[in-house]
Design a protein around this motif. Structure first.
Motif, PDB file in Angstrom:
ATOM      1  N   ALA A  56       0.759  -1.273  -0.027  1.00  0.00           N
ATOM      2  CA  ALA A  56      -0.120   0.008   0.063  1.00  0.00           C
ATOM      3  C   ALA A  56       0.977   1.224   0.031  1.00  0.00           C
ATOM      4  CB  ALA A  56      -0.923  -0.332   1.132  1.00  0.00           C
ATOM      5  N   ALA A  57       2.014   1.296   0.749  1.00  0.00           N
ATOM      6  CA  ALA A  57       3.003   2.486   0.922  1.00  0.00           C
ATOM      7  C   ALA A  57       3.529   2.688  -0.436  1.00  0.00           C
ATOM      8  CB  ALA A  57       3.914   2.204   1.771  1.00  0.00           C
ATOM      9  N   VAL A  58       3.898   1.557  -1.494  1.00  0.00           N
ATOM     10  CA  VAL A  58       4.378   1.664  -2.503  1.00  0.00           C
ATOM     11  C   VAL A  58       3.345   2.236  -3.719  1.00  0.00           C
ATOM     12  CG1 VAL A  58       5.289   0.464  -4.420  1.00  0.00           C
ATOM     13  CG2 VAL A  58       6.220  -0.082  -2.253  1.00  0.00           C
ATOM     14  N   HIS A  59       2.090   1.964  -3.567  1.00  0.00           N
ATOM     15  CA  HIS A  59       1.049   2.441  -4.558  1.00  0.00           C
ATOM     16  C   HIS A  59       0.415   3.741  -4.033  1.00  0.00           C
ATOM     17  CE1 HIS A  59       1.331  -0.992  -7.514  1.00  0.00           C
ATOM     18  NE2 HIS A  59       1.681  -1.882  -6.465  1.00  0.00           N
ATOM     19  N   ASP A  60       0.659   3.792  -2.796  1.00  0.00           N
ATOM     20  CA  ASP A  60      -0.138   5.288  -2.399  1.00  0.00           C
ATOM     21  C   ASP A  60       0.386   6.388  -3.331  1.00  0.00           C
ATOM     22  OD1 ASP A  60      -1.217   7.585  -0.911  1.00  0.00           O
ATOM     23  OD2 ASP A  60      -0.622   6.415   0.783  1.00  0.00           O
ATOM     24  N   PRO A  61      -0.457   7.281  -3.910  1.00  0.00           N
ATOM     25  CA  PRO A  61      -0.106   8.536  -4.554  1.00  0.00           C
ATOM     26  C   PRO A  61       0.380   9.410  -3.936  1.00  0.00           C
ATOM     27  CG  PRO A  61      -2.478   8.067  -4.785  1.00  0.00           C
ATOM     28  CD  PRO A  61      -1.919   6.990  -3.852  1.00  0.00           C
ATOM     29  N   ASN A  62       0.015   9.555  -2.853  1.00  0.00           N
ATOM     30  CA  ASN A  62       0.435  10.704  -1.801  1.00  0.00           C
ATOM     31  C   ASN A  62       1.864  10.586  -1.155  1.00  0.00           C
ATOM     32  OD1 ASN A  62       0.528  12.277   0.567  1.00  0.00           O
ATOM     33  ND2 ASN A  62      -1.716  13.029  -0.039  1.00  0.00           N
ATOM     34  N   PRO A  63       2.543  11.121  -1.382  1.00  0.00           N
ATOM     35  CA  PRO A  63       4.138  11.149  -0.928  1.00  0.00           C
ATOM     36  C   PRO A  63       4.277  11.340   0.444  1.00  0.00           C
ATOM     37  CG  PRO A  63       4.226  12.950  -2.147  1.00  0.00           C
ATOM     38  CD  PRO A  63       2.686  12.560  -2.499  1.00  0.00           C
ATOM     39  N   SER A  64       3.178  11.936   1.038  1.00  0.00           N
ATOM     40  CA  SER A  64       3.243  12.154   2.700  1.00  0.00           C
ATOM     41  C   SER A  64       2.271  11.234   3.544  1.00  0.00           C
ATOM     42  CB  SER A  64       2.601  13.482   2.813  1.00  0.00           C
ATOM     43  OG  SER A  64       3.395  14.477   2.367  1.00  0.00           O
ATOM     44  N   PHE A  65       1.261  10.860   3.055  1.00  0.00           N
ATOM     45  CA  PHE A  65       0.522   9.838   3.507  1.00  0.00           C
ATOM     46  C   PHE A  65       0.943   8.454   3.598  1.00  0.00           C
ATOM     47  CE2 PHE A  65      -3.850  12.679   2.803  1.00  0.00           C
ATOM     48  CZ  PHE A  65      -3.393  13.555   3.696  1.00  0.00           C
ATOM     49  N   ASN A  66       1.671   8.072   2.715  1.00  0.00           N
ATOM     50  CA  ASN A  66       2.179   6.807   2.318  1.00  0.00           C
ATOM     51  C   ASN A  66       3.167   6.368   3.737  1.00  0.00           C
ATOM     52  OD1 ASN A  66       4.663   8.558   2.148  1.00  0.00           O
ATOM     53  ND2 ASN A  66       5.244   7.409   0.254  1.00  0.00           N
ATOM     54  N   ARG A  67       3.472   7.476   4.620  1.00  0.00           N
ATOM     55  CA  ARG A  67       4.026   7.140   5.970  1.00  0.00           C
ATOM     56  C   ARG A  67       2.987   6.411   6.770  1.00  0.00           C
ATOM     57  NH1 ARG A  67       6.328  11.798  10.159  1.00  0.00           N
ATOM     58  NH2 ARG A  67       6.391  10.458  11.954  1.00  0.00           N
ATOM     59  N   GLY A  68       1.879   6.365   6.667  1.00  0.00           N
ATOM     60  CA  GLY A  68       0.913   5.868   7.428  1.00  0.00           C
ATOM     61  C   GLY A  68       0.948   4.324   7.235  1.00  0.00           C
ATOM     62  N   PHE A  69       1.418   3.932   6.131  1.00  0.00           N
ATOM     63  CA  PHE A  69       1.583   2.275   5.903  1.00  0.00           C
ATOM     64  C   PHE A  69       3.070   1.939   6.327  1.00  0.00           C
ATOM     65  CE2 PHE A  69      -1.293   4.038   2.896  1.00  0.00           C
ATOM     66  CZ  PHE A  69      -2.586   2.975   3.382  1.00  0.00           C
ATOM     67  N   ILE A  70       4.208   2.877   6.128  1.00  0.00           N
ATOM     68  CA  ILE A  70       5.352   2.334   6.472  1.00  0.00           C
ATOM     69  C   ILE A  70       5.709   2.441   7.971  1.00  0.00           C
ATOM     70  CG2 ILE A  70       7.799   3.213   6.342  1.00  0.00           C
ATOM     71  CD1 ILE A  70       7.091   1.860   3.885  1.00  0.00           C
ATOM     72  N   GLU A  71       5.190   3.352   8.757  1.00  0.00           N
ATOM     73  CA  GLU A  71       5.613   3.505  10.203  1.00  0.00           C
ATOM     74  C   GLU A  71       5.051   2.273  11.009  1.00  0.00           C
ATOM     75  OE1 GLU A  71       6.254   7.042  13.390  1.00  0.00           O
ATOM     76  OE2 GLU A  71       4.540   7.337  11.660  1.00  0.00           O
ATOM     77  N   PRO A  72       3.990   1.698  10.727  1.00  0.00           N
ATOM     78  CA  PRO A  72       3.368   0.517  11.742  1.00  0.00           C
ATOM     79  C   PRO A  72       4.374  -0.760  11.148  1.00  0.00           C
ATOM     80  CG  PRO A  72       1.860   1.006  10.053  1.00  0.00           C
ATOM     81  CD  PRO A  72       2.676   2.312  10.247  1.00  0.00           C
ATOM     82  N   ALA A  73       4.733  -0.849   9.794  1.00  0.00           N
ATOM     83  CA  ALA A  73       5.640  -1.851   9.503  1.00  0.00           C
ATOM     84  C   ALA A  73       6.973  -1.734   9.984  1.00  0.00           C
ATOM     85  CB  ALA A  73       5.757  -1.905   7.775  1.00  0.00           C
ATOM     86  N   LEU A  74       7.522  -0.600  10.269  1.00  0.00           N
ATOM     87  CA  LEU A  74       8.649  -0.224  10.669  1.00  0.00           C
ATOM     88  C   LEU A  74       8.806  -0.929  12.434  1.00  0.00           C
ATOM     89  CD1 LEU A  74       9.975   3.252   9.500  1.00  0.00           C
ATOM     90  CD2 LEU A  74      11.123   0.871   9.113  1.00  0.00           C
ATOM     91  N   ASN A  75       7.599  -0.226  13.098  1.00  0.00           N
ATOM     92  CA  ASN A  75       7.810  -0.583  14.281  1.00  0.00           C
ATOM     93  C   ASN A  75       7.517  -2.099  14.898  1.00  0.00           C
ATOM     94  OD1 ASN A  75       7.406   1.856  16.257  1.00  0.00           O
ATOM     95  ND2 ASN A  75       7.052   2.520  14.158  1.00  0.00           N
ATOM     96  N   ALA A  76       6.865  -2.720  14.034  1.00  0.00           N
ATOM     97  CA  ALA A  76       6.538  -4.161  14.069  1.00  0.00           C
ATOM     98  C   ALA A  76       7.706  -5.056  13.548  1.00  0.00           C
ATOM     99  CB  ALA A  76       5.419  -4.598  13.479  1.00  0.00           C
TER     100      ALA A  76
END
Length: 238
Positions: free
Chosen positions: A90-110
């Protein structure tokens, strides 16, 4: 306000920040793949997102889905391997280069920095041009500190939160792959998205890549795209 040679006024800082052109919108409208990815995130994570009351409001549903993910991160959740894959996709396909953080951050933390960065590197190396550009946008967030203690990995033999790990090897691999992709791939979105995070200092690479750095700078300076020509001048180095 007086300043010395190592300080800058707030106005000077603001002018410096404003000197960067914003990353242009993608040249292709690919909202549909992201909508599918977002639906997968909602389903796999079991997020409570009500369907649209009537047709014609996909953005409203998207905003509710993003909000539901933020709330789930705040409340805490255990992420499976399938959840990891869905979040990164989802982060890779998200067209918004700011909102994609919302998918990356939980993956990072886990799962940790190296795991997320390795997944993004895979998209950069073998993905479609759309995915390569998206991976470069998502990479921007891949070094965030771990600030979601209630978001944890759930896998056989382990349930817990990732710890800070040594990602230097993956970062070096990304830098080389991004440099090679920037020079060899003529797709405009790929080049635009890679450039902001691309080091153009020879000192960042082994000697055998210095000629490629020079080629990247020369190509960017003569590129017909205004954004690429503008951005490269802020990144050239030794």
């Amino acid at each position: 306000m007086a300043v010395d040679g190592n300080e800058a006024t707030a106005g000077e800082t603001a002018r410096t920040e404003q000197s960067f052109m914003a990353l242009p919108d993608r040249t292709e409208d690919k909202q549909e793949p992201f909508a599918t990815c977002l639906e997968e995130v909602v389903q796999i994570l079991g997020l409570a997102v009500a369907p649209e009351p009537q047709p014609g409001g996909p953005l409203t549903w998207e905003h509710r889905a993003r909000a539901a993910l933020r709330e789930a991160c705040r409340q805490g959740m255990d992420l499976s391997e399938a959840a990891f894959d869905a979040l990164v996709k989802a982060a890779v396909h998200d067209p918004n280069p700011s909102f994609n953080r919302g998918f990356i951050e939980p993956a990072l933390n886990a799962f940790g920095h190296s795991r997320v960065q390795s997944a993004l590197l895979g998209y950069l190396r073998t993905g479609t041009d759309l995915e390569r550009a998206g991976a470069a946008r998502a990479w921007y967030w891949s070094a965030l500190p771990l600030r979601m203690p209630l978001v944890r990995a759930k896998s056989p033999g382990f349930t817990g939160q990732a710890e800070s790990d040594d990602d230097s090897a993956v970062v070096a691999e990304w830098n080389e792959a991004a440099l090679r992709e920037f020079v060899s791939n003529e797709h405009l979105d790929v080049r635009r998205c890679i450039l902001p995070g691309l080091s153009l200092r020879k000192s960042s690479y082994p000697p055998e890549l210095h000629a490629l750095v020079e080629a990247a700078v020369a190509m960017a300076r003569s590129h017909p795209d205004d954004y690429i020509r503008h951005r490269v001048e802020h990144q050239v180095g030794d």
